[in-house]
Enzyme design. Sequence first.
Site, short mmCIF file in Angstrom:
data_model
loop_
_atom_site.label_atom_id
_atom_site.label_comp_id
_atom_site.label_asym_id
_atom_site.label_seq_id
_atom_site.Cartn_x
_atom_site.Cartn_y
_atom_site.Cartn_z
N ARG A 67 0.85 -1.20 0.00
CA ARG A 67 0.00 0.00 0.00
C ARG A 67 0.88 1.25 0.00
O ARG A 67 0.60 2.21 -0.71
CB ARG A 67 -0.91 -0.02 1.24
CG ARG A 67 -1.90 1.12 1.29
CD ARG A 67 -3.03 0.91 0.31
NE ARG A 67 -3.92 2.09 0.30
CZ ARG A 67 -5.24 2.00 0.14
NH1 ARG A 67 -5.80 0.81 -0.04
NH2 ARG A 67 -5.98 3.10 0.12
N ILE A 94 -8.03 5.83 0.33
CA ILE A 94 -7.45 6.66 1.40
C ILE A 94 -5.95 6.78 1.11
O ILE A 94 -5.26 5.77 1.01
CB ILE A 94 -7.66 5.99 2.77
CG1 ILE A 94 -9.15 5.72 3.01
CG2 ILE A 94 -7.07 6.85 3.89
CD1 ILE A 94 -10.01 6.96 3.01
N ASN A 109 -11.23 17.23 -0.76
CA ASN A 109 -12.12 16.12 -1.10
C ASN A 109 -13.55 16.60 -0.99
O ASN A 109 -13.87 17.52 -0.23
CB ASN A 109 -11.89 14.97 -0.11
CG ASN A 109 -12.84 13.79 -0.35
OD1 ASN A 109 -13.01 13.34 -1.48
ND2 ASN A 109 -13.49 13.34 0.71
N THR A 110 -14.43 16.00 -1.77
CA THR A 110 -15.85 16.26 -1.62
C THR A 110 -16.51 14.99 -1.11
O THR A 110 -16.22 13.89 -1.56
CB THR A 110 -16.50 16.73 -2.94
OG1 THR A 110 -17.90 16.92 -2.71
CG2 THR A 110 -16.29 15.75 -4.09
N HIS A 111 -17.36 15.16 -0.09
CA HIS A 111 -17.99 14.00 0.56
C HIS A 111 -19.50 14.21 0.57
O HIS A 111 -19.97 15.31 0.93
CB HIS A 111 -17.45 13.86 1.99
CG HIS A 111 -18.04 12.68 2.72
ND1 HIS A 111 -17.67 11.38 2.46
CD2 HIS A 111 -18.98 12.63 3.70
CE1 HIS A 111 -18.37 10.57 3.24
NE2 HIS A 111 -19.16 11.29 4.01
N ASP A 143 -6.91 15.15 5.53
CA ASP A 143 -5.82 14.96 6.50
C ASP A 143 -5.60 13.46 6.66
O ASP A 143 -6.07 12.66 5.84
CB ASP A 143 -6.13 15.69 7.82
CG ASP A 143 -7.29 15.06 8.58
OD1 ASP A 143 -7.68 15.63 9.60
OD2 ASP A 143 -7.82 14.01 8.14
N GLY A 145 -6.87 11.32 8.49
CA GLY A 145 -8.02 10.51 8.89
C GLY A 145 -8.91 10.21 7.70
O GLY A 145 -8.56 10.51 6.56
N ASP A 147 -12.08 11.36 6.02
CA ASP A 147 -13.07 12.45 5.95
C ASP A 147 -13.07 13.32 7.21
O ASP A 147 -14.10 13.80 7.66
CB ASP A 147 -14.47 11.86 5.72
CG ASP A 147 -14.54 11.09 4.41
OD1 ASP A 147 -15.26 10.07 4.36
OD2 ASP A 147 -13.86 11.50 3.44
C1 GRF Z 1 -19.65 11.99 -5.13
O1 GRF Z 1 -20.92 12.18 -4.55
C2 GRF Z 1 -18.59 11.96 -4.07
O2 GRF Z 1 -18.86 12.82 -2.99
C3 GRF Z 1 -18.65 10.53 -3.62
O3 GRF Z 1 -18.82 9.79 -4.79
C4 GRF Z 1 -19.53 10.60 -5.74
C5 GRF Z 1 -18.70 10.63 -7.00
O4 GRF Z 1 -19.55 11.03 -8.02
N1 GRF Z 1 -17.45 10.15 -2.92
P1 GRF Z 1 -18.89 11.39 -9.47
O5 GRF Z 1 -17.88 10.29 -9.78
O6 GRF Z 1 -18.25 12.74 -9.34
O7 GRF Z 1 -20.08 11.41 -10.39
#
Ligand code: GRF
Length: 204
Positions: A67, A94, A109-111, A143, A145, A147
């Site tokens: 990894r 991760i 990152n977007t969550h 970071d 962790g 999310d």
């Molecule tokens: C997004 O909602 C992201 O937050 C999550 O997976 C989705 C990815 O969607 N981790 P895409 O690949 O951008 O359509």
Amino acid sequence: ARVVVLVSGSGTNLQALLDAIAEERPDAFGAEIVAVGADRDGIAGLERAERAGLPTFVCRVRDHGTRDAWDRALAEAVAAYEPDLVVSAGFMKIVGKEFLARFGGRFVNTHPALLPSFPGAHGVRDALAYGVKVTGCTVHFVDDGVDTGPIIAQGVVEVREEDDESTLHERIKEVERRLLVDTVRRIARHGYRIEARKVILGHD
Ligand code: GRF
């Protein structure tokens, strides 16, 4: 700003960034996407990048003995494009300490949940199962962790009685794509600072 985007799936968040930068032009938007990377082949996210004429790379865990070796290879693949900012847009791995040593503080990152609630790979499913009435999405710095990094921006999405995971996730993604574009534009144009976990984005 030079941006590298990491994806693992359909890449609709990547597409939202590509469309906004194309529409506003890179110097007005303040950023250009210089490459797109993935942890797997054969995903729509890579096709979207290729259609946009962008360089792509794939860094698969199974191609590396450990990894840590994968983490180092990913960091090197990203570093080759000399990014100012790295964006995880649905990247489902991760990263490790080597990657964070090189890009920590400029890796967002977007969550698809309102962190710190429902972190991890099933945030939409977990929120639905919990029975929350509102959920949403979060753009945050990555970071060491899962999310847990400093929160930059959040958007709220209502949960409807008839929702299942996919209808809720799609409604979240409508908010998430705008939030990610606005956040990347603000960081690229105006920078930011972090004070004790509070992220203050730059102003005009
Ligand atoms: C997004 O909602 C992201 O937050 C999550 O997976 C989705 C990815 O969607 N981790 P895409 O690949 O951008 O359509």
